[in-house]
Write a protein that holds these residues in place. Structure first.
Motif, PDB file in Angstrom:
ATOM      1  N   HIS A 257       1.545  -4.728  12.674  1.00 63.54           N
ATOM      2  CA  HIS A 257       1.290  -3.221  12.837  1.00 63.54           C
ATOM      3  C   HIS A 257       1.464  -2.494  11.427  1.00 63.54           C
ATOM      4  CE1 HIS A 257       1.550   0.846  14.294  1.00 63.54           C
ATOM      5  NE2 HIS A 257       1.441   0.571  15.351  1.00 63.54           N
ATOM      6  N   PRO A 258       0.375  -1.949  11.105  1.00 56.45           N
ATOM      7  CA  PRO A 258       0.525  -1.302   9.757  1.00 56.45           C
ATOM      8  C   PRO A 258       1.605  -0.499   9.433  1.00 56.45           C
ATOM      9  CG  PRO A 258      -1.841  -0.756  10.755  1.00 56.45           C
ATOM     10  CD  PRO A 258      -0.779  -1.548  11.749  1.00 56.45           C
ATOM     11  N   ALA A 259       2.462  -0.036  10.556  1.00 59.11           N
ATOM     12  CA  ALA A 259       3.384   0.960  10.291  1.00 59.11           C
ATOM     13  C   ALA A 259       4.994   0.180  10.259  1.00 59.11           C
ATOM     14  CB  ALA A 259       3.632   1.987  11.305  1.00 59.11           C
ATOM     15  N   ARG A 260       4.799  -1.124  10.344  1.00 59.76           N
ATOM     16  CA  ARG A 260       5.903  -2.032  10.634  1.00 59.76           C
ATOM     17  C   ARG A 260       6.988  -1.652   8.995  1.00 59.76           C
ATOM     18  NH1 ARG A 260       7.445  -7.183   9.045  1.00 59.76           N
ATOM     19  NH2 ARG A 260       5.322  -7.291   8.077  1.00 59.76           N
ATOM     20  N   LYS A 261       6.342  -1.751   8.106  1.00 58.25           N
ATOM     21  CA  LYS A 261       6.915  -1.711   6.878  1.00 58.25           C
ATOM     22  C   LYS A 261       7.381  -0.332   6.341  1.00 58.25           C
ATOM     23  CE  LYS A 261       5.065  -6.114   4.835  1.00 58.25           C
ATOM     24  NZ  LYS A 261       4.274  -6.598   3.578  1.00 58.25           N
ATOM     25  N   THR A 262       6.379   0.432   6.695  1.00 60.15           N
ATOM     26  CA  THR A 262       6.925   1.856   6.446  1.00 60.15           C
ATOM     27  C   THR A 262       8.110   2.573   7.206  1.00 60.15           C
ATOM     28  OG1 THR A 262       4.713   2.515   5.912  1.00 60.15           O
ATOM     29  CG2 THR A 262       6.041   4.471   6.654  1.00 60.15           C
TER      30      THR A 262
ATOM     31  N   ALA B  15      -4.334   5.050   6.635  1.00 57.12           N
ATOM     32  CA  ALA B  15      -4.059   4.812   4.987  1.00 57.12           C
ATOM     33  C   ALA B  15      -4.333   3.339   4.751  1.00 57.12           C
ATOM     34  CB  ALA B  15      -2.680   5.389   4.677  1.00 57.12           C
ATOM     35  N   TYR B  16      -4.180   2.584   5.703  1.00 60.39           N
ATOM     36  CA  TYR B  16      -4.381   1.042   5.564  1.00 60.39           C
ATOM     37  C   TYR B  16      -5.881   0.412   5.143  1.00 60.39           C
ATOM     38  CZ  TYR B  16      -0.255  -2.030   5.615  1.00 60.39           C
ATOM     39  OH  TYR B  16       0.920  -2.636   5.071  1.00 60.39           O
ATOM     40  N   PRO B  17      -5.810  -0.321   4.350  1.00 61.42           N
ATOM     41  CA  PRO B  17      -7.385  -1.031   4.423  1.00 61.42           C
ATOM     42  C   PRO B  17      -7.675  -1.428   5.695  1.00 61.42           C
ATOM     43  CG  PRO B  17      -6.018  -1.732   2.661  1.00 61.42           C
ATOM     44  CD  PRO B  17      -5.169  -0.934   3.458  1.00 61.42           C
ATOM     45  N   PRO B  18      -9.079  -1.008   6.203  1.00 68.94           N
ATOM     46  CA  PRO B  18      -9.565  -1.498   7.570  1.00 68.94           C
ATOM     47  C   PRO B  18      -9.267  -2.939   7.645  1.00 68.94           C
ATOM     48  CG  PRO B  18     -10.958  -0.045   6.778  1.00 68.94           C
ATOM     49  CD  PRO B  18      -9.980  -0.494   5.662  1.00 68.94           C
ATOM     50  N   ALA B  19      -9.556  -3.796   6.766  1.00 70.92           N
ATOM     51  CA  ALA B  19      -9.426  -5.276   6.680  1.00 70.92           C
ATOM     52  C   ALA B  19      -7.874  -5.805   7.057  1.00 70.92           C
ATOM     53  CB  ALA B  19      -9.856  -6.108   5.736  1.00 70.92           C
TER      54      ALA B  19
ATOM     55  N   PHE C 188       0.750  -1.230  -0.145  1.00 72.72           N
ATOM     56  CA  PHE C 188      -0.002   0.075   0.109  1.00 72.72           C
ATOM     57  C   PHE C 188       0.799   1.187  -0.017  1.00 72.72           C
ATOM     58  CE2 PHE C 188      -2.200  -3.356   2.328  1.00 72.72           C
ATOM     59  CZ  PHE C 188      -3.204  -3.517   1.334  1.00 72.72           C
ATOM     60  N   ALA C 189       2.264   1.165  -0.665  1.00 74.25           N
ATOM     61  CA  ALA C 189       3.093   2.307  -0.561  1.00 74.25           C
ATOM     62  C   ALA C 189       2.203   3.541  -1.217  1.00 74.25           C
ATOM     63  CB  ALA C 189       3.983   2.166  -1.518  1.00 74.25           C
ATOM     64  N   LYS C 190       1.679   3.185  -2.168  1.00 70.10           N
ATOM     65  CA  LYS C 190       1.014   4.639  -3.141  1.00 70.10           C
ATOM     66  C   LYS C 190      -0.005   5.413  -2.075  1.00 70.10           C
ATOM     67  CE  LYS C 190       1.920   2.985  -7.790  1.00 70.10           C
ATOM     68  NZ  LYS C 190       1.260   2.854  -8.971  1.00 70.10           N
ATOM     69  N   GLN C 191      -0.845   4.759  -1.339  1.00 72.21           N
ATOM     70  CA  GLN C 191      -1.842   4.963  -0.542  1.00 72.21           C
ATOM     71  C   GLN C 191      -1.075   5.764   0.755  1.00 72.21           C
ATOM     72  OE1 GLN C 191      -1.850   2.186  -1.996  1.00 72.21           O
ATOM     73  NE2 GLN C 191      -3.925   1.146  -1.791  1.00 72.21           N
ATOM     74  N   ILE C 192      -0.160   5.255   1.039  1.00 72.49           N
ATOM     75  CA  ILE C 192       0.729   5.852   2.290  1.00 72.49           C
ATOM     76  C   ILE C 192       1.273   6.960   1.898  1.00 72.49           C
ATOM     77  CG2 ILE C 192       2.358   5.285   3.987  1.00 72.49           C
ATOM     78  CD1 ILE C 192       1.587   2.238   4.003  1.00 72.49           C
ATOM     79  N   ALA C 193       1.890   6.945   0.743  1.00 76.34           N
ATOM     80  CA  ALA C 193       2.770   8.398   0.318  1.00 76.34           C
ATOM     81  C   ALA C 193       1.704   9.369  -0.066  1.00 76.34           C
ATOM     82  CB  ALA C 193       3.302   7.830  -1.013  1.00 76.34           C
ATOM     83  N   ARG C 194       0.436   9.196  -0.488  1.00 79.58           N
ATOM     84  CA  ARG C 194      -0.551  10.261  -0.625  1.00 79.58           C
ATOM     85  C   ARG C 194      -1.041  10.690   0.708  1.00 79.58           C
ATOM     86  NH1 ARG C 194      -0.046  12.355  -5.593  1.00 79.58           N
ATOM     87  NH2 ARG C 194      -0.621  11.068  -7.105  1.00 79.58           N
ATOM     88  N   ALA C 195      -1.176   9.637   1.526  1.00 82.52           N
ATOM     89  CA  ALA C 195      -1.536  10.150   2.962  1.00 82.52           C
ATOM     90  C   ALA C 195      -0.645  11.275   3.839  1.00 82.52           C
ATOM     91  CB  ALA C 195      -2.014   8.972   4.107  1.00 82.52           C
TER      92      ALA C 195
END
Length: 319
Positions: free
Chosen positions: A205-210, A195-199, A165-172
């Motif tokens: 943790h959504p931020a781990r890869k970022t 920015a992550y899809p709720p599911a 979800f790199a593009k969504q996170i970058a936009r956010a």
């Protein structure tokens, strides 16, 4: 910078794959060894215990680690402590008038101390300035998220974090920084989570890869690893060994491929009846498959779960 003594601080770090690493290095009591990522000195101490007449060179770019190493090995006249990045191996050894070494250890990635020291800004679990600099100098993660273009941010997140979800996170990030600068770890973690899809927010943790991706970018880790592998192998004596511990697939892939290239002989096309290139291997693999943590170590140190150890031995100088 070479240090002999100094003030210490607490530096909690459990060396991963310790026994496997020491066995792979096959330490010679009279040998010269480099721990290129010495950290709190756990692996270094185990190497030093096996030396009698040999020499240990501890390298780390983190001033916190240097302070700990100075105290831990105070009074050891066969230990040199150098504040630098292991990618500068050639210059380090030249400065110490060391022509070649019997072994090099590289333990790649962020240390437990860096993760657990909130103000260093490596962790998405603590509120802290968005820093992530291992050397405590240069551009911070905050500098990157507030100044890089959407395209640059998306590239970093996808390439270094393998973030779907790199593009969504970058936009956010782009939207949020237009309102207010992004300066803290939890501020960024919340932006990524939103920015992550709720599911997908509860898998890990959504931020781990970022955070991983930004840390790699801030510290130029993959470039330093590539340079460091070549310089470490060049520094080995024939019969010397290079052991590398990695914690994610990007690093491990690079180490695997580089060692495979050193271990490769003839590169002639397969349809050639005889070899005309004359190339022979410069190394052999000590471990056919990477060593991983035992069940006991996983229980004792959960951070070892992704660790992989690869090791090769130089069998001749490259042509």
């Amino acid at each position: 910078m070479i240090f002999e003594d100094g003030d210490a601080m607490e530096f909690s770090h459990k060396p991963v794959l310790l026994q496997q690493t020491i066995e792979a290095l096959a330490i010679r009591p009279e040998g010269i060894y480099v721990d290129g990522t010495a950290g709190g000195g756990g692996h270094s101490a185990a190497i030093l215990e096996r030396l009698s007449g040999g020499r240990l060179i501890c390298v780390d770019q983190d001033p916190d680690a240097i302070a700990v190493l100075q105290e831990r090995f105070a009074g050891k006249d066969n230990v040199s402590i150098v504040r630098s990045n292991f990618s500068e191996m050639t210059d380090i050894l030249s400065q110490l008038t060391v022509a070649a070494v019997d072994g090099v250890l590289l333990d790649i990635g962020v240390s437990s101390h860096q993760l657990d020291t909130a103000e260093r800004g490596f962790s998405y679990h603590y509120e802290a300035p968005l820093d992530m600099r291992m050397s405590q100098s240069g551009r911070t993660a905050a500098d990157l998220v507030n100044t890089l273009s959407y395209q640059e941010l998306a590239h970093i997140l996808f390439t270094y974090g393998e973030e779907k979800f790199a593009k969504q996170i970058a936009r956010a990030i782009e939207r949020e920084r237009a309102v207010t600068p992004i300066t803290t770890t939890l501020q960024l973690a919340e932006i990524v989570k939103a920015a992550y899809p709720p599911a997908k927010r509860h898998d890990k943790h959504p931020a781990r890869k970022t955070f991983q991706a930004l840390r790699i970018a801030v510290n130029g880790e993959l470039d330093r690893l590539s340079e460091g592998l070549d310089k470490a192998f060049a520094a080995l004596k024939v019969g010397g060994r290079l052991a590398v511990i990695t914690f994610h697939s990007l690093e491990d892939r690079m180490v695997k491929q580089r060692m495979a290239s050193w271990c490769t002989g003839c590169t002639c096309p397969k349809d050639f009846p005889v070899c005309v290139c004359g190339k022979t291997p410069s190394a052999r693999l000590v471990l056919r498959k990477p060593a991983e943590a035992s069940v006991q170590e996983l229980n004792d140190n959960p951070r070892s779960r992704s660790a992989k150890l690869r090791c090769c031995e130089k069998i001749k100088e490259p042509e």
